[in-house]
Design an enzyme around this catalytic site. Structure first.
Site, short mmCIF file in Angstrom:
data_model
loop_
_atom_site.label_atom_id
_atom_site.label_comp_id
_atom_site.label_asym_id
_atom_site.label_seq_id
_atom_site.Cartn_x
_atom_site.Cartn_y
_atom_site.Cartn_z
N CYS A 8 0.84 -1.21 0.00
CA CYS A 8 0.00 0.00 0.00
C CYS A 8 0.87 1.26 0.00
O CYS A 8 2.06 1.21 0.29
CB CYS A 8 -0.90 -0.02 1.24
SG CYS A 8 -2.37 0.98 1.01
N ASP A 131 -6.51 -5.08 10.58
CA ASP A 131 -5.34 -4.21 10.73
C ASP A 131 -5.25 -3.79 12.19
O ASP A 131 -6.25 -3.85 12.93
CB ASP A 131 -5.52 -2.97 9.82
CG ASP A 131 -4.22 -2.21 9.58
OD1 ASP A 131 -3.19 -2.53 10.18
OD2 ASP A 131 -4.26 -1.26 8.77
O1 LIG Z 1 -0.92 3.98 4.45
C1 LIG Z 1 -1.57 4.96 4.83
O2 LIG Z 1 -1.11 6.10 4.79
C2 LIG Z 1 -2.95 4.79 5.33
C3 LIG Z 1 -3.64 5.93 5.75
C4 LIG Z 1 -4.91 5.82 6.23
C5 LIG Z 1 -5.52 4.59 6.30
C6 LIG Z 1 -4.85 3.45 5.90
C7 LIG Z 1 -3.56 3.55 5.41
N1 LIG Z 1 -2.86 2.40 5.02
C8 LIG Z 1 -3.57 1.18 4.94
C9 LIG Z 1 -2.92 -0.05 4.57
O3 LIG Z 1 -3.51 -0.84 3.82
C10 LIG Z 1 -1.64 -0.45 5.22
O4 LIG Z 1 -0.97 -1.38 4.43
C11 LIG Z 1 -1.94 -1.11 6.54
O5 LIG Z 1 -2.57 -0.18 7.39
C12 LIG Z 1 -0.66 -1.59 7.22
O6 LIG Z 1 0.21 -0.53 7.40
P1 LIG Z 1 1.65 -0.79 8.03
O7 LIG Z 1 1.42 -1.28 9.41
O8 LIG Z 1 2.35 0.52 8.00
O9 LIG Z 1 2.31 -1.82 7.17
#
Ligand SMILES: O=C(O)c1ccccc1NCC(=O)[C@H](O)[C@H](O)COP(=O)(O)O
Length: 186
Positions: A8, A131
Site C-alpha cells: 500500500c 489491521d
Molecule cells: O498507508 C496509509 O497512509 C494509510 C492511511 C490511512 C488509512 C490506511 C492507510 N494504510 C492502509 C494499509 O492498507 C496499510 O498497508 C496497513 O494499514 C498496514 O500498514 P503498516 O502497518 O504501516 O504496514
C-alpha cells in the site's frame, strides 16, 4: 496456496515499477489527504495508466463521500475499493452497488470482540482486512503497528480476509504461519 500480497501507499512510478517487478498481487493508492502517502486523482491516473493491467490497483479511502470515490474512479483505473475508516456494513454495500467494484473493509483490531465485528460485513464486503488499531488522533492505518496475531489463530470465515499492520520482512512469514492469512498487506 501462497498468501497474496498487497503493498500500500504507492505514490511514485519507481515504487510502482518495483512492486510490479516483485510480482506483488495488489498495489494500493491512498486517497486520504492526511496520509504522507496520499495521491491526487491525477497522480493516481498516471500510476494506473503506467501499471496498465500488470497489477491489480486498490484505491484506499477513509470515510469518503460518494463524490470523492467517483472522482478517483473517473481519473484512475481502480480494480478494488478499500475502505479504511468507520464505514458501516450498509455504507459498504452502497459503495459496492453504486460503483460496481469489489470492496474491501479494513477493521481495526485490538481484542477478540473487534474480530467479531467482521461478521456484520458478510454480504456487504468482498474481503475483510484485519489491521492494528491505531492511537486516537493518528492515521487509521499505515502506522507500522502490529496487533496480537494469536487472536486470529484458528480463525475461519466464509468471508475472505487478510492481515495487515506492522508486517515486514522479518516477521511476515511468522505472521502467515501463525494466522493462516490468505492475504497480507504492508
Ligand atoms: O498507508 C496509509 O497512509 C494509510 C492511511 C490511512 C488509512 C490506511 C492507510 N494504510 C492502509 C494499509 O492498507 C496499510 O498497508 C496497513 O494499514 C498496514 O500498514 P503498516 O502497518 O504501516 O504496514
Amino acid at each position: 496456496m501462497p498468501a497474496r500480497i498487497k503493498i500500500c501507499g504507492i505514490s511514485t512510478p519507481e515504487a510502482l515499477d518495483a512492486t510490479i517487478a516483485a510480482r506483488v498481487d495488489y498495489a494500493g493508492l491512498v486517497f486520504y489527504p492526511a496520509s504522507p502517502r496520499a495521491v491526487t486523482p491525477n497522480v493516481a491516473g498516471a500510476l494506473t495508466a503506467r501499471a496498465s493491467g500488470r497489477i491489480a490497483m486498490v484505491g484506499l479511502f477513509v470515510d469518503a463521500d460518494d463524490a470523492t470515490i467517483a472522482e478517483a474512479l473517473a481519473a484512475a483505473r481502480l480494480d478494488v475499493l478499500q475502505l479504511h475508516g468507520s464505514e458501516t456494513p450498509e455504507r459498504v454495500a452502497q459503495f459496492r452497488a453504486r460503483f460496481g467494484k469489489p470492496v474491501w473493509k479494513a477493521l481495526p483490531i485490538a481484542s477478540a470482540s473487534d474480530l467479531a465485528r467482521a461478521a456484520a460485513y458478510a454480504g456487504a464486503a468482498d474481503l475483510i482486512l484485519f489491521d492494528a488499531k491505531t492511537p486516537k488522533g493518528a492515521l487509521p492505518g499505515g502506522m507500522g503497528l502490529a496487533f496480537d496475531w494469536s487472536l486470529l489463530a484458528g480463525y475461519r470465515s466464509a468471508l475472505p480476509w487478510g492481515l495487515a499492520g506492522g508486517l515486514n520482512l522479518a516477521n511476515v512469514a511468522e505472521a502467515i504461519q501463525q494466522t493462516g492469512a490468505p492475504l497480507v498487506g504492508v
